[in-house]
Design a protein around this motif. Structure first.
Motif, PDB file in Angstrom:
ATOM      1  N   GLY A  71     -14.202  12.914   0.734  1.00 28.53           N
ATOM      2  CA  GLY A  71     -14.264  11.799  -0.139  1.00 28.53           C
ATOM      3  C   GLY A  71     -13.139  11.285  -0.804  1.00 28.53           C
ATOM      4  N   ALA A  72     -11.907  11.553  -0.316  1.00 23.67           N
ATOM      5  CA  ALA A  72     -10.772  10.973  -1.041  1.00 23.67           C
ATOM      6  C   ALA A  72     -10.675   9.482  -0.880  1.00 23.67           C
ATOM      7  CB  ALA A  72      -9.643  11.669  -0.572  1.00 23.67           C
ATOM      8  N   ALA A  73     -11.433   8.800   0.063  1.00 22.63           N
ATOM      9  CA  ALA A  73     -11.345   7.623   0.313  1.00 22.63           C
ATOM     10  C   ALA A  73     -12.021   6.828  -0.650  1.00 22.63           C
ATOM     11  CB  ALA A  73     -12.210   7.303   1.499  1.00 22.63           C
ATOM     12  N   ASP A  74     -12.843   7.322  -1.783  1.00 27.18           N
ATOM     13  CA  ASP A  74     -13.609   6.801  -2.751  1.00 27.18           C
ATOM     14  C   ASP A  74     -12.729   7.048  -4.057  1.00 27.18           C
ATOM     15  OD1 ASP A  74     -15.485   5.815  -1.035  1.00 27.18           O
ATOM     16  OD2 ASP A  74     -16.743   7.574  -1.379  1.00 27.18           O
ATOM     17  N   ASP A  75     -11.589   7.586  -3.913  1.00 26.42           N
ATOM     18  CA  ASP A  75     -10.936   8.125  -5.080  1.00 26.42           C
ATOM     19  C   ASP A  75      -9.771   6.870  -5.331  1.00 26.42           C
ATOM     20  OD1 ASP A  75      -8.850   8.945  -6.953  1.00 26.42           O
ATOM     21  OD2 ASP A  75      -9.101  11.187  -6.031  1.00 26.42           O
ATOM     22  N   HIS A  76     -10.214   6.009  -6.316  1.00 22.20           N
ATOM     23  CA  HIS A  76      -9.526   4.737  -6.691  1.00 22.20           C
ATOM     24  C   HIS A  76      -8.030   5.033  -7.302  1.00 22.20           C
ATOM     25  CE1 HIS A  76     -12.550   2.032  -5.575  1.00 22.20           C
ATOM     26  NE2 HIS A  76     -13.309   2.967  -6.606  1.00 22.20           N
ATOM     27  N   GLU A  77      -7.897   6.053  -7.954  1.00 17.84           N
ATOM     28  CA  GLU A  77      -6.712   6.503  -8.481  1.00 17.84           C
ATOM     29  C   GLU A  77      -5.796   7.119  -7.234  1.00 17.84           C
ATOM     30  OE1 GLU A  77      -4.353   9.541 -11.877  1.00 17.84           O
ATOM     31  OE2 GLU A  77      -6.736   9.609 -11.472  1.00 17.84           O
ATOM     32  N   LEU A  78      -6.208   7.908  -6.419  1.00 17.94           N
ATOM     33  CA  LEU A  78      -5.566   8.162  -5.106  1.00 17.94           C
ATOM     34  C   LEU A  78      -4.875   7.245  -4.402  1.00 17.94           C
ATOM     35  CD1 LEU A  78      -4.392  10.852  -3.577  1.00 17.94           C
ATOM     36  CD2 LEU A  78      -6.629  10.349  -2.407  1.00 17.94           C
ATOM     37  N   LEU A  79      -5.883   6.154  -4.158  1.00 14.66           N
ATOM     38  CA  LEU A  79      -5.413   4.827  -3.399  1.00 14.66           C
ATOM     39  C   LEU A  79      -4.425   3.975  -4.045  1.00 14.66           C
ATOM     40  CD1 LEU A  79      -5.994   3.153  -0.945  1.00 14.66           C
ATOM     41  CD2 LEU A  79      -7.763   2.125  -2.025  1.00 14.66           C
ATOM     42  N   THR A  80      -4.649   3.832  -5.534  1.00 14.43           N
ATOM     43  CA  THR A  80      -3.656   3.162  -6.156  1.00 14.43           C
ATOM     44  C   THR A  80      -2.128   3.874  -6.131  1.00 14.43           C
ATOM     45  OG1 THR A  80      -5.318   2.259  -7.601  1.00 14.43           O
ATOM     46  CG2 THR A  80      -2.837   2.246  -8.400  1.00 14.43           C
ATOM     47  N   THR A  81      -2.115   5.256  -6.298  1.00 12.22           N
ATOM     48  CA  THR A  81      -1.000   5.996  -6.105  1.00 12.22           C
ATOM     49  C   THR A  81      -0.351   5.996  -4.857  1.00 12.22           C
ATOM     50  OG1 THR A  81      -1.936   7.566  -7.787  1.00 12.22           O
ATOM     51  CG2 THR A  81       0.076   8.192  -6.496  1.00 12.22           C
ATOM     52  N   ALA A  82      -1.074   5.993  -3.828  1.00 14.06           N
ATOM     53  CA  ALA A  82      -0.747   5.859  -2.399  1.00 14.06           C
ATOM     54  C   ALA A  82       0.026   4.474  -2.091  1.00 14.06           C
ATOM     55  CB  ALA A  82      -1.861   6.150  -1.086  1.00 14.06           C
ATOM     56  N   THR A  83      -0.818   3.528  -2.396  1.00 16.41           N
ATOM     57  CA  THR A  83      -0.301   2.252  -2.625  1.00 16.41           C
ATOM     58  C   THR A  83       1.027   1.934  -3.172  1.00 16.41           C
ATOM     59  OG1 THR A  83      -2.450   1.413  -2.208  1.00 16.41           O
ATOM     60  CG2 THR A  83      -0.889  -0.417  -2.708  1.00 16.41           C
ATOM     61  N   GLU A  84       1.350   2.642  -4.257  1.00 19.90           N
ATOM     62  CA  GLU A  84       2.344   2.438  -5.125  1.00 19.90           C
ATOM     63  C   GLU A  84       3.538   3.111  -4.303  1.00 19.90           C
ATOM     64  OE1 GLU A  84       1.350   3.993  -8.762  1.00 19.90           O
ATOM     65  OE2 GLU A  84       0.547   2.230  -9.569  1.00 19.90           O
ATOM     66  N   LEU A  85       3.323   4.190  -3.568  1.00 15.48           N
ATOM     67  CA  LEU A  85       4.192   4.770  -3.014  1.00 15.48           C
ATOM     68  C   LEU A  85       4.763   3.960  -1.643  1.00 15.48           C
ATOM     69  CD1 LEU A  85       6.151   7.073  -1.784  1.00 15.48           C
ATOM     70  CD2 LEU A  85       3.900   8.204  -0.876  1.00 15.48           C
ATOM     71  N   ILE A  86       3.840   3.578  -1.013  1.00 12.25           N
ATOM     72  CA  ILE A  86       4.098   2.474   0.141  1.00 12.25           C
ATOM     73  C   ILE A  86       5.072   1.379  -0.160  1.00 12.25           C
ATOM     74  CG2 ILE A  86       3.161   0.867   1.881  1.00 12.25           C
ATOM     75  CD1 ILE A  86       0.915   3.034   2.014  1.00 12.25           C
ATOM     76  N   SER A  87       4.679   0.621  -1.646  1.00 17.53           N
ATOM     77  CA  SER A  87       5.405  -0.482  -2.021  1.00 17.53           C
ATOM     78  C   SER A  87       6.684   0.182  -2.390  1.00 17.53           C
ATOM     79  CB  SER A  87       4.743  -0.777  -3.365  1.00 17.53           C
ATOM     80  OG  SER A  87       3.555  -1.448  -2.929  1.00 17.53           O
ATOM     81  N   ALA A  88       6.743   1.194  -3.086  1.00 21.69           N
ATOM     82  CA  ALA A  88       8.340   1.651  -3.589  1.00 21.69           C
ATOM     83  C   ALA A  88       9.204   1.952  -2.272  1.00 21.69           C
ATOM     84  CB  ALA A  88       8.231   3.136  -4.185  1.00 21.69           C
ATOM     85  N   ALA A  89       8.650   2.496  -1.072  1.00 15.96           N
ATOM     86  CA  ALA A  89       9.314   2.845   0.128  1.00 15.96           C
ATOM     87  C   ALA A  89       9.777   1.483   0.788  1.00 15.96           C
ATOM     88  CB  ALA A  89       8.114   3.685   0.787  1.00 15.96           C
ATOM     89  N   ALA A  90       8.889   0.409   0.644  1.00 15.11           N
ATOM     90  CA  ALA A  90       9.287  -0.738   1.285  1.00 15.11           C
ATOM     91  C   ALA A  90      10.354  -1.266   0.364  1.00 15.11           C
ATOM     92  CB  ALA A  90       8.070  -1.639   1.255  1.00 15.11           C
ATOM     93  N   ARG A  91      10.466  -1.393  -0.788  1.00 12.57           N
ATOM     94  CA  ARG A  91      11.521  -1.639  -1.638  1.00 12.57           C
ATOM     95  C   ARG A  91      12.833  -0.845  -1.496  1.00 12.57           C
ATOM     96  NH1 ARG A  91       7.235  -1.864  -5.431  1.00 12.57           N
ATOM     97  NH2 ARG A  91       8.108   0.104  -6.228  1.00 12.57           N
ATOM     98  N   ALA A  92      12.700   0.474  -1.107  1.00 10.48           N
ATOM     99  CA  ALA A  92      13.938   0.951  -0.961  1.00 10.48           C
ATOM    100  C   ALA A  92      14.155   1.099   0.591  1.00 10.48           C
ATOM    101  CB  ALA A  92      13.577   2.477  -1.286  1.00 10.48           C
ATOM    102  N   ASP A  93      13.495   0.284   1.588  1.00 10.36           N
ATOM    103  CA  ASP A  93      13.740   0.108   2.772  1.00 10.36           C
ATOM    104  C   ASP A  93      13.631   1.669   3.446  1.00 10.36           C
ATOM    105  OD1 ASP A  93      14.077  -1.021   5.363  1.00 10.36           O
ATOM    106  OD2 ASP A  93      16.275  -1.068   4.743  1.00 10.36           O
ATOM    107  N   VAL A  94      12.806   2.342   3.155  1.00 11.14           N
ATOM    108  CA  VAL A  94      12.541   3.610   3.950  1.00 11.14           C
ATOM    109  C   VAL A  94      11.471   3.869   4.354  1.00 11.14           C
ATOM    110  CG1 VAL A  94      14.098   4.804   2.403  1.00 11.14           C
ATOM    111  CG2 VAL A  94      11.551   4.999   1.753  1.00 11.14           C
ATOM    112  N   GLY A  95      10.507   2.740   4.768  1.00 13.91           N
ATOM    113  CA  GLY A  95       9.185   2.793   5.285  1.00 13.91           C
ATOM    114  C   GLY A  95       9.549   2.819   6.874  1.00 13.91           C
ATOM    115  N   ALA A  96       8.383   3.248   7.555  1.00 16.04           N
ATOM    116  CA  ALA A  96       8.535   3.368   8.939  1.00 16.04           C
ATOM    117  C   ALA A  96       8.710   2.132   9.759  1.00 16.04           C
ATOM    118  CB  ALA A  96       7.265   4.361   9.484  1.00 16.04           C
ATOM    119  N   VAL A  97       9.599   2.143  10.658  1.00 18.64           N
ATOM    120  CA  VAL A  97       9.712   0.850  11.365  1.00 18.64           C
ATOM    121  C   VAL A  97       8.741   1.196  12.753  1.00 18.64           C
ATOM    122  CG1 VAL A  97      11.389  -0.505  13.066  1.00 18.64           C
ATOM    123  CG2 VAL A  97      11.900   0.436  10.669  1.00 18.64           C
TER     124      VAL A  97
END
Length: 148
Positions: A71-97
């Motif tokens: 049921g984690a797909a319905d956890d809005h706080e978890l999704l927000t936290t995950a999206t923030e991590l992906i954004s932070a990684a993109a800004r730091a240029d550590v996202g997967a290529v």
């Protein structure tokens, strides 16, 4: 991308960022926040396989399936936290290529259907004498402008 896949991708990004010297503190902090939420709320979901091999698509898919089942797909706080991590990684240029090529010499290049949390395709110093065909690249997880 569906919510469970976004969270699984964020775990992979966070785990991979921890393995590089270029990871910034914001990525490390965002990953700690995501992992904390996951371990508190979804204790039966095992992150170890994705953490051990963040680039393994099969492991990310298995994690996404487990998150969906719990049921984690319905956890809005978890999704927000995950999206923030992906954004932070993109800004730091550590996202997967998705595809990263250097000094390639070929008659042609054809790349299809790449999904990445950062740069979709990167070619440095390539020389091609024929057509180049790149298709269906979705480099930004959670970007609503691309079909998921």
């Amino acid at each position: 991308m569906d919510p469970a896949t976004i969270v699984a991708t964020a775990v992979a990004v966070g785990a991979a960022a921890g393995l590089t010297d270029t990871a910034k503190q914001s990525v490390t902090d965002a990953y700690a926040a995501l992992k904390g939420l996951l371990t508190r709320r979804y204790r039966d979901v095992d992150l170890a396989q994705v953490e051990a091999d963040p680039d393994a698509a099969a492991e990310r898919e298995a994690l996404a399936g487990a998150l969906e089942a719990y049921g984690a797909a319905d956890d809005h706080e978890l999704l927000t936290t995950a999206t923030e991590l992906i954004s932070a990684a993109a800004r730091a240029d550590v996202g997967a290529v998705g595809v990263d090529l250097e000094m390639v010499e070929a008659a042609a290049l054809r790349i299809s259907r790449v999904t990445a949390t950062g740069t979709g395709v990167r070619v440095h110093g390539g020389r091609f004498s024929g057509d180049i065909h790149i298709e269906d690249i979705d480099a930004g997880a959670g970007d609503s402008s691309h079909p998921g």
